[in-house]
Write a protein that holds these residues in place. Structure first.
Motif, PDB file in Angstrom:
ATOM      1  N   THR A   1       0.837  -1.182   0.000  1.00 57.90           N
ATOM      2  CA  THR A   1       0.000   0.000   0.000  1.00 57.90           C
ATOM      3  C   THR A   1       0.878   1.240   0.000  1.00 57.90           C
ATOM      4  N   GLN A   2       0.589   2.163  -0.917  1.00 59.33           N
ATOM      5  CA  GLN A   2       1.389   3.355  -1.035  1.00 59.33           C
ATOM      6  C   GLN A   2       0.622   4.589  -0.569  1.00 59.33           C
ATOM      7  N   ALA A   3      -0.362   4.394   0.302  1.00 64.05           N
ATOM      8  CA  ALA A   3      -1.202   5.491   0.750  1.00 64.05           C
ATOM      9  C   ALA A   3      -0.385   6.573   1.449  1.00 64.05           C
ATOM     10  N   LEU A   4       0.647   6.168   2.167  1.00 64.18           N
ATOM     11  CA  LEU A   4       1.447   7.162   2.884  1.00 64.18           C
ATOM     12  C   LEU A   4       2.701   7.559   2.119  1.00 64.18           C
ATOM     13  N   ILE A   5       3.382   6.615   1.550  1.00 63.57           N
ATOM     14  CA  ILE A   5       4.629   6.962   0.866  1.00 63.57           C
ATOM     15  C   ILE A   5       4.375   7.912  -0.308  1.00 63.57           C
ATOM     16  N   GLY A   6       3.177   7.846  -0.858  1.00 55.87           N
ATOM     17  CA  GLY A   6       2.837   8.753  -1.943  1.00 55.87           C
ATOM     18  C   GLY A   6       1.886   9.860  -1.536  1.00 55.87           C
ATOM     19  N   LYS A   7       1.737  10.088  -0.242  1.00 48.83           N
ATOM     20  CA  LYS A   7       0.747  11.046   0.256  1.00 48.83           C
ATOM     21  C   LYS A   7       0.949  12.442  -0.313  1.00 48.83           C
ATOM     22  N   HIS A   8       2.192  12.854  -0.422  1.00 49.24           N
ATOM     23  CA  HIS A   8       2.480  14.213  -0.880  1.00 49.24           C
ATOM     24  C   HIS A   8       2.981  14.242  -2.324  1.00 49.24           C
ATOM     25  N   GLY A   9       2.573  13.232  -3.095  1.00 51.26           N
ATOM     26  CA  GLY A   9       2.874  13.245  -4.517  1.00 51.26           C
ATOM     27  C   GLY A   9       3.914  12.218  -4.928  1.00 51.26           C
ATOM     28  N   GLU A  10       3.951  11.963  -6.217  1.00 53.80           N
ATOM     29  CA  GLU A  10       4.847  10.963  -6.774  1.00 53.80           C
ATOM     30  C   GLU A  10       6.311  11.323  -6.575  1.00 53.80           C
ATOM     31  N   GLN A  11       6.629  12.612  -6.584  1.00 52.27           N
ATOM     32  CA  GLN A  11       8.027  13.013  -6.398  1.00 52.27           C
ATOM     33  C   GLN A  11       8.537  12.582  -5.027  1.00 52.27           C
ATOM     34  N   TRP A  12       7.703  12.756  -4.005  1.00 54.82           N
ATOM     35  CA  TRP A  12       8.113  12.309  -2.668  1.00 54.82           C
ATOM     36  C   TRP A  12       8.237  10.791  -2.629  1.00 54.82           C
ATOM     37  N   HIS A  13       7.315  10.102  -3.277  1.00 53.70           N
ATOM     38  CA  HIS A  13       7.370   8.640  -3.348  1.00 53.70           C
ATOM     39  C   HIS A  13       8.708   8.185  -3.912  1.00 53.70           C
ATOM     40  N   GLU A  14       9.092   8.747  -5.033  1.00 55.60           N
ATOM     41  CA  GLU A  14      10.359   8.377  -5.658  1.00 55.60           C
ATOM     42  C   GLU A  14      11.550   8.820  -4.827  1.00 55.60           C
ATOM     43  N   TRP A  15      11.420   9.979  -4.190  1.00 61.28           N
ATOM     44  CA  TRP A  15      12.522  10.503  -3.367  1.00 61.28           C
ATOM     45  C   TRP A  15      12.827   9.563  -2.207  1.00 61.28           C
ATOM     46  N   VAL A  16      11.789   9.089  -1.537  1.00 63.73           N
ATOM     47  CA  VAL A  16      11.988   8.179  -0.406  1.00 63.73           C
ATOM     48  C   VAL A  16      12.662   6.897  -0.870  1.00 63.73           C
TER      49      VAL A  16
END
Length: 277
Positions: free
Chosen positions: A2-17
């Motif tokens: 589930t990516q509900a939190l890792i992508g909470k603030h957008g795809e850029q943050w998801h990839e950054w993490v």
């Protein structure tokens, strides 16, 4: 996953993490960056945990901290009126009954209050200081059945054992008295902190219980957050002194604002990392 939190603030943050964890950047460094931007501590920690899981790595980087729990018989009357993300703070109501507040106040006054002190960071001793103008008295752990019952309730509400708590301290503030902005955690860089840290580790949380609220003034203020809270009699302000990665939280800077009218009587409860001796 589930990516509900890792992508909470957008795809850029998801990839950054994910990219920074893949490059072996520490979760601690990511956490600091995320919280400094747009993330709450809870969401940042959960997103990092999701990223670690996606990469097949263990999530053992954050430290356990007391957290408010208001379920179960011991906590059934306690009410959460509000929460603050940074610092992690909770405004509580009905933590103590009016009768308990009066009994604890009477016992403290009977025992006798003296001028409050602050920690001398060079020696670790308690010294008088113009920043803190209240009078106070400490209770021993379970000094009376009522004190023991209050400690048990605080342990249940915070999920932290009684053995890790310091003795309760009652403080009286007359008109004009205050406690200027300060931190409750011990600065590990100061020589005077060593004595305190040996007795149970860092102070992980603080609970300020209002036994008698002033008619005006006397709130608990968090200057860096621009917030002042004034619980009713029997209510409390709870906050953690460390961030979720175990570092002293600069945002936990707080103050007891000057009493304008009436008298404020509060009871402070500090909780430690380990058993307090």
């Amino acid at each position: 996953m589930t990516q509900a939190l890792i992508g909470k603030h957008g795809e850029q943050w998801h990839e950054w993490v994910l990219s920074n964890l893949s490059r072996q950047c520490t979760p601690h460094s990511l956490f600091e960056r995320m919280v400094a931007r747009v993330w709450s501590q809870d969401d940042a920690a959960a997103a990092i945990d999701e990223g670690l899981a996606a990469l097949g790595r263990s999530s053992d980087w954050r430290v356990p901290l007391p957290r408010i729990r208001v379920q179960g018989e011991a906590q059934s009357m306690v009410t959460v009126l509000g929460r603050l993300q940074r610092p992690q703070a909770v405004l509580l109501d009905n933590l103590l009954s009016q009768q308990e507040c009066q009994a604890l106040t009477d016992y403290a006054l009977h025992k006798g209050l003296t001028a409050s002190g602050v920690v001398d960071w060079a020696t670790g001793q308690s010294v008088s200081h113009e920043a803190r103008t209240s009078s106070s008295v400490f209770f021993n752990r379970a000094e009376t059945p009522l004190i023991g019952a209050v400690e048990d309730r605080l342990a249940a509400v915070t999920g932290w054992p009684v053995s890790h708590g310091e003795g309760l301290q009652v403080l009286r503030y007359a008109p004009g008295q205050e406690y200027k902005p300060h931190h409750d955690w011990f600065d590990p860089a100061r020589s005077g902190s060593a004595t305190h840290l040996r007795r149970g580790g860092q102070r992980v949380s603080t609970t300020v219980i209002y036994l008698a609220a002033a008619r005006a003034g006397g709130g608990t203020c968090f200057p860096n957050a621009g917030l002042e809270l004034t619980p009713r009699t029997g209510g409390a302000v709870f906050f953690t002194n460390l961030t979720m990665d175990g570092k002293p939280d600069e945002m936990s800077l707080h103050a007891g604002t000057p009493v304008i009218e009436g008298t404020k009587i509060v009871m402070t409860y500090w909780q430690r990392e380990g058993p307090f001796v």
